[in-house]
Design an enzyme around this catalytic site. Structure first.
Site, PDB file in Angstrom:
ATOM      1  N   TYR A   8       0.770  -1.190  -0.007  1.00  0.00           N
ATOM      2  CA  TYR A   8       0.039  -0.068  -0.275  1.00  0.00           C
ATOM      3  C   TYR A   8       0.905   1.257   0.074  1.00  0.00           C
ATOM      4  O   TYR A   8       0.619   2.253  -0.847  1.00  0.00           O
ATOM      5  CB  TYR A   8      -0.734   0.056   1.140  1.00  0.00           C
ATOM      6  CG  TYR A   8      -1.926   1.188   1.388  1.00  0.00           C
ATOM      7  CD1 TYR A   8      -2.867   1.524   0.512  1.00  0.00           C
ATOM      8  CD2 TYR A   8      -1.593   2.153   2.399  1.00  0.00           C
ATOM      9  CE1 TYR A   8      -3.647   2.472   0.753  1.00  0.00           C
ATOM     10  CE2 TYR A   8      -2.484   3.121   2.602  1.00  0.00           C
ATOM     11  CZ  TYR A   8      -3.433   3.248   1.683  1.00  0.00           C
ATOM     12  OH  TYR A   8      -4.243   4.231   1.864  1.00  0.00           O
ATOM     13  N   LYS A  12       1.886   3.907  -3.428  1.00  0.00           N
ATOM     14  CA  LYS A  12       1.397   5.282  -3.375  1.00  0.00           C
ATOM     15  C   LYS A  12       2.584   5.851  -3.803  1.00  0.00           C
ATOM     16  O   LYS A  12       2.729   7.065  -4.783  1.00  0.00           O
ATOM     17  CB  LYS A  12       1.042   5.913  -2.103  1.00  0.00           C
ATOM     18  CG  LYS A  12      -0.492   5.298  -1.786  1.00  0.00           C
ATOM     19  CD  LYS A  12      -1.167   5.874  -0.548  1.00  0.00           C
ATOM     20  CE  LYS A  12      -0.502   5.498   0.791  1.00  0.00           C
ATOM     21  NZ  LYS A  12      -0.949   6.246   1.688  1.00  0.00           N
ATOM     22  N   TYR A  22       6.342  11.799 -15.320  1.00  0.00           N
ATOM     23  CA  TYR A  22       5.467  12.027 -16.400  1.00  0.00           C
ATOM     24  C   TYR A  22       5.634  13.648 -16.625  1.00  0.00           C
ATOM     25  O   TYR A  22       5.774  14.178 -17.719  1.00  0.00           O
ATOM     26  CB  TYR A  22       4.147  11.563 -16.118  1.00  0.00           C
ATOM     27  CG  TYR A  22       3.311  11.692 -17.649  1.00  0.00           C
ATOM     28  CD1 TYR A  22       3.326  10.755 -18.516  1.00  0.00           C
ATOM     29  CD2 TYR A  22       2.466  12.733 -17.790  1.00  0.00           C
ATOM     30  CE1 TYR A  22       2.366  10.778 -19.667  1.00  0.00           C
ATOM     31  CE2 TYR A  22       1.767  12.760 -18.785  1.00  0.00           C
ATOM     32  CZ  TYR A  22       1.765  12.076 -19.677  1.00  0.00           C
ATOM     33  OH  TYR A  22       0.793  12.185 -20.862  1.00  0.00           O
ATOM     34  N   GLN A  25       8.988  14.897 -18.196  1.00  0.00           N
ATOM     35  CA  GLN A  25       9.097  14.256 -19.254  1.00  0.00           C
ATOM     36  C   GLN A  25       8.295  14.947 -20.365  1.00  0.00           C
ATOM     37  O   GLN A  25       8.838  15.392 -21.394  1.00  0.00           O
ATOM     38  CB  GLN A  25       8.969  12.692 -19.441  1.00  0.00           C
ATOM     39  CG  GLN A  25       8.941  12.343 -20.803  1.00  0.00           C
ATOM     40  CD  GLN A  25      10.186  12.366 -21.334  1.00  0.00           C
ATOM     41  OE1 GLN A  25      11.395  11.917 -20.755  1.00  0.00           O
ATOM     42  NE2 GLN A  25      10.549  12.406 -22.681  1.00  0.00           N
ATOM     43  N   THR A  38     -11.016   9.106   4.314  1.00  0.00           N
ATOM     44  CA  THR A  38     -12.304   9.486   3.716  1.00  0.00           C
ATOM     45  C   THR A  38     -13.263   8.501   4.053  1.00  0.00           C
ATOM     46  O   THR A  38     -13.037   7.352   3.900  1.00  0.00           O
ATOM     47  CB  THR A  38     -12.165   9.855   2.183  1.00  0.00           C
ATOM     48  OG1 THR A  38     -11.132  10.351   2.013  1.00  0.00           O
ATOM     49  CG2 THR A  38     -13.242  10.287   1.697  1.00  0.00           C
ATOM     50  N   ARG A  49     -11.384  -0.723   6.619  1.00  0.00           N
ATOM     51  CA  ARG A  49     -11.618   0.629   6.990  1.00  0.00           C
ATOM     52  C   ARG A  49     -12.411   0.558   8.157  1.00  0.00           C
ATOM     53  O   ARG A  49     -13.651  -0.345   7.982  1.00  0.00           O
ATOM     54  CB  ARG A  49     -12.241   1.573   5.813  1.00  0.00           C
ATOM     55  CG  ARG A  49     -11.154   1.578   4.928  1.00  0.00           C
ATOM     56  CD  ARG A  49     -11.322   2.615   3.682  1.00  0.00           C
ATOM     57  NE  ARG A  49     -12.269   2.100   2.983  1.00  0.00           N
ATOM     58  CZ  ARG A  49     -12.948   2.555   1.895  1.00  0.00           C
ATOM     59  NH1 ARG A  49     -12.747   3.904   1.513  1.00  0.00           N
ATOM     60  NH2 ARG A  49     -13.753   1.774   1.057  1.00  0.00           N
TER      61      ARG A  49
END
Length: 177
Positions: A8, A12, A22, A25, A38, A49
């Protein structure tokens, strides 16, 4: 990188690295939101969760299992607030990662108590030993300074968001989110 939750955390980090590569580049503007705890209607039970697990248990009169002593703290952000934060971030020129979440801390034990109260449940709180994935942090509180730079902060009080989430879950035929 070998702990149970490492995929996890590492996933990330890899995603953020790829987004920045990206951007460099192709000279494309990239925004990186780091979403923190959230919650809201339509959450899935069983994905680890705490809020949907506690709500489902309370609606069924089952014990709410709290790992450790329940003194670990978390901050919960209602989904509508998060969406507002994402929109503001995307419209901004802010570079680099931005934490989006609430900084209102609550212990997991107090969260369980509130959910029992709000559902009017006869459930009890059961202390369940160590967290099954291990390395459960005692405190999770995001630093929201960068989010405030785009004019955002979570505004839905926890009880109000919990009431909406409970109402949605209760309306489901099987009470499973």
């Amino acid at each position: 990188p070998w702990a149970l939750r490492s995929c996890y955390d590492e996933g990330k980090r890899a995603a953020e690295t790829l987004c920045h590569a990206y951007q460099n580049q192709w000279e494309v503007a990239v925004r990186v939101a780091r979403v923190h705890n959230t919650y809201g209607p339509k959450m899935t039970v069983g994905d680890g969760r705490v809020i949907p697990a506690f709500i489902k248990a309370a609606l069924h009169g089952a014990p709410l299992v709290v790992h450790g002593a329940g003194s670990q703290t978390r901050c919960f952000c209602y989904v509508d607030d998060l969406i507002d934060g994402l929109r503001l971030l995307m419209e901004s020129r802010l570079r680099g990662p931005v934490n989006l979440g609430s900084d209102e801390e609550i212990t997991v034990y107090e969260l369980a108590s509130r959910i029992i109260h709000l559902t009017k449940s006869s459930s009890t709180i059961q202390l369940g030993g160590e967290h099954p994935v291990g390395n459960d942090p005692s405190r999770r509180r995001p630093v929201l300074d960068r989010a405030r730079e785009v004019g955002w902060s979570a505004s839905t009080p926890l009880d109000a968001g919990l009431q909406k989430t409970i109402a949605w879950t209760r309306a489901r035929k099987d009470n499973a989110t």
